[in-house]
Motif scaffolding. Structure first.
Motif, PDB file in Angstrom:
ATOM      1  N   ASP A 150     -24.417 -19.633  11.486  1.00  0.00           N
ATOM      2  CA  ASP A 150     -23.564 -19.866  12.650  1.00  0.00           C
ATOM      3  C   ASP A 150     -24.170 -20.936  13.552  1.00  0.00           C
ATOM      4  O   ASP A 150     -25.372 -21.208  13.505  1.00  0.00           O
ATOM      5  CB  ASP A 150     -23.374 -18.569  13.434  1.00  0.00           C
ATOM      6  N   LEU A 151     -23.338 -21.523  14.367  1.00  0.00           N
ATOM      7  CA  LEU A 151     -23.755 -22.582  15.293  1.00  0.00           C
ATOM      8  C   LEU A 151     -24.069 -21.985  16.656  1.00  0.00           C
ATOM      9  O   LEU A 151     -23.272 -21.233  17.219  1.00  0.00           O
ATOM     10  CB  LEU A 151     -22.639 -23.625  15.422  1.00  0.00           C
ATOM     11  N   LEU A 152     -25.220 -22.351  17.205  1.00  0.00           N
ATOM     12  CA  LEU A 152     -25.623 -21.828  18.516  1.00  0.00           C
ATOM     13  C   LEU A 152     -25.007 -22.633  19.655  1.00  0.00           C
ATOM     14  O   LEU A 152     -25.054 -23.862  19.664  1.00  0.00           O
ATOM     15  CB  LEU A 152     -27.150 -21.865  18.644  1.00  0.00           C
ATOM     16  N   LEU A 153     -24.436 -21.905  20.613  1.00  0.00           N
ATOM     17  CA  LEU A 153     -24.013 -22.469  21.894  1.00  0.00           C
ATOM     18  C   LEU A 153     -24.972 -21.912  22.941  1.00  0.00           C
ATOM     19  O   LEU A 153     -24.814 -20.771  23.395  1.00  0.00           O
ATOM     20  CB  LEU A 153     -22.570 -22.065  22.217  1.00  0.00           C
ATOM     21  N   PRO A 154     -26.012 -22.668  23.311  1.00  0.00           N
ATOM     22  CA  PRO A 154     -27.017 -22.142  24.243  1.00  0.00           C
ATOM     23  C   PRO A 154     -26.404 -21.748  25.588  1.00  0.00           C
ATOM     24  O   PRO A 154     -25.381 -22.309  25.998  1.00  0.00           O
ATOM     25  CB  PRO A 154     -27.991 -23.321  24.404  1.00  0.00           C
ATOM     26  N   MET A 155     -27.036 -20.819  26.261  1.00  0.00           N
ATOM     27  CA  MET A 155     -26.563 -20.389  27.576  1.00  0.00           C
ATOM     28  C   MET A 155     -26.443 -21.584  28.516  1.00  0.00           C
ATOM     29  O   MET A 155     -25.497 -21.671  29.304  1.00  0.00           O
ATOM     30  CB  MET A 155     -27.537 -19.360  28.167  1.00  0.00           C
ATOM     31  N   SER A 156     -27.399 -22.505  28.433  1.00  0.00           N
ATOM     32  CA  SER A 156     -27.410 -23.655  29.338  1.00  0.00           C
ATOM     33  C   SER A 156     -26.260 -24.626  29.087  1.00  0.00           C
ATOM     34  O   SER A 156     -25.981 -25.488  29.914  1.00  0.00           O
ATOM     35  CB  SER A 156     -28.738 -24.415  29.203  1.00  0.00           C
ATOM     36  N   GLU A 157     -25.587 -24.494  27.940  1.00  0.00           N
ATOM     37  CA  GLU A 157     -24.494 -25.408  27.603  1.00  0.00           C
ATOM     38  C   GLU A 157     -23.121 -24.757  27.733  1.00  0.00           C
ATOM     39  O   GLU A 157     -22.117 -25.319  27.305  1.00  0.00           O
ATOM     40  CB  GLU A 157     -24.674 -25.941  26.179  1.00  0.00           C
ATOM     41  N   GLN A 158     -23.072 -23.567  28.327  1.00  0.00           N
ATOM     42  CA  GLN A 158     -21.800 -22.865  28.478  1.00  0.00           C
ATOM     43  C   GLN A 158     -21.154 -23.182  29.822  1.00  0.00           C
ATOM     44  O   GLN A 158     -21.842 -23.426  30.811  1.00  0.00           O
ATOM     45  CB  GLN A 158     -22.014 -21.356  28.352  1.00  0.00           C
ATOM     46  N   ASN A 159     -19.840 -23.145  29.825  1.00  0.00           N
ATOM     47  CA  ASN A 159     -19.045 -23.249  31.052  1.00  0.00           C
ATOM     48  C   ASN A 159     -18.232 -21.974  31.177  1.00  0.00           C
ATOM     49  O   ASN A 159     -17.303 -21.749  30.401  1.00  0.00           O
ATOM     50  CB  ASN A 159     -18.093 -24.453  30.999  1.00  0.00           C
ATOM     51  N   GLY A 160     -18.589 -21.116  32.117  1.00  0.00           N
ATOM     52  CA  GLY A 160     -17.851 -19.877  32.264  1.00  0.00           C
ATOM     53  C   GLY A 160     -18.226 -18.854  31.209  1.00  0.00           C
ATOM     54  O   GLY A 160     -19.157 -19.036  30.425  1.00  0.00           O
ATOM     55  N   HIS A 161     -17.462 -17.769  31.185  1.00  0.00           N
ATOM     56  CA  HIS A 161     -17.738 -16.649  30.282  1.00  0.00           C
ATOM     57  C   HIS A 161     -17.108 -16.887  28.921  1.00  0.00           C
ATOM     58  O   HIS A 161     -15.970 -17.349  28.815  1.00  0.00           O
ATOM     59  CB  HIS A 161     -17.185 -15.357  30.893  1.00  0.00           C
TER      60      HIS A 161
END
Length: 280
Positions: free
Chosen positions: A96-107
């Motif tokens: 799977d591909l990681l979406l780091p916490m630092s690269e998230q917008n919203g929940h």
């Protein structure tokens, strides 16, 4: 040298029980696991593979086709979430591909489908995703021509319409007034450049308003007039929704087509619509 997060043509160096080892240049030999190796590929031949890091951060090759590669925007499904690390997205690969916490917008939550940009982490060279799209949109002034066909990825809805990523590079806007139905984030489709504004913003439409579009449309209007006894309850003052429902085009395209028919003397305005003048 092999490029991480992209497709590569690499030479097979040797064969082993684990699979095929490929020449990764400065990265050394990269394993193509046996389950992904085409039977016809042997040492000395070239094979097209996608390169990424496995669960132990070792570079590995695959002949699987991911949903997107580095440098592309895509709509991906959230498979899982870890509050310390981030979200995990379905890239179409075994990992799977990681979406780091630092690269998230919203929940984000499992089951969501989100628009992300694929990139390499600067410190680890790992393939990761980012929801911070504006960082990766091309800010140079677009060079598209009015009426040019472009590939679109629908991003989100605004009070004016739907934002779309144009040609994997620029922001564009499809106005509600030019649409006959709502769009969904993640949809991919062909659109057309309505105009590029002086500030570089792109107005879009889903139908081609050029000559190649108007010519068939005039015939379609004539056919509709003949089917309805010579009168059509639509004219240049009709609501855009009614026009798109009847002909699948914008009001501007419809006005251009009936304008051409008026100049040719084929129709006239009558009783809140258009009347056929010459029935063949």
């Amino acid at each position: 040298m092999a490029e991480i997060g992209k497709f590569n043509f690499l030479r097979v160096v040797r064969q082993a029980s684990q699979g095929l080892y490929l020449d990764g240049g400065a990265y050394g030999e990269i394993l193509l696991p046996r389950r992904y190796a085409p039977p016809s590929v042997i040492p000395g031949s070239d094979v097209e593979v996608f390169i990424y890091s496995d669960s132990e951060d070792r570079l590995v090759a695959t002949t699987e086709t991911p949903h997107a590669v580095v440098g592309e925007f895509a709509c991906l499904k959230v498979l899982g979430f870890n509050h310390r690390i981030g979200a995990f997205l379905d890239l179409g690969l075994s990992k799977d591909l990681l979406l780091p916490m630092s690269e998230q917008n919203g929940h984000v939550a499992p089951g969501d489908r989100i628009i992300v940009y694929l990139m390499l982490d600067e410190r680890s060279d790992r393939l990761v995703a980012s929801m911070k799209l504006n960082r990766h949109i091309n800010r140079t002034k677009p060079l598209y021509q009015d009426g040019e066909a472009v590939d679109l990825l629908i991003a989100d809805e605004t009070p004016l319409g739907f934002n779309a990523i144009v040609e994997n590079a620029h922001w564009g806007l499809l106005y509600h007034s030019d649409l006959n139905a709502a769009l969904q984030p993640g949809q991919r489709m062909q659109g057309y450049v309505k105009t590029v504004r002086p500030d570089g913003k792109i107005d879009l439409r889903l139908d081609d308003t050029g000559y190649q579009r108007i010519s068939p449309l005039t015939q379609k209007i004539l056919d509709k007039l003949k089917e309805s006894g010579g009168h059509l309850d639509l004219d240049d003052s009709s609501p855009p929704e009614a026009i798109r429902y009847a002909f699948g085009v914008s009001k501007k395209s419809f006005k251009q087509a009936i304008g051409a028919l008026l100049r040719e003397g084929r129709i006239r305005f009558e009783h809140g619509g258009v009347q056929l003048v010459d029935v063949d």
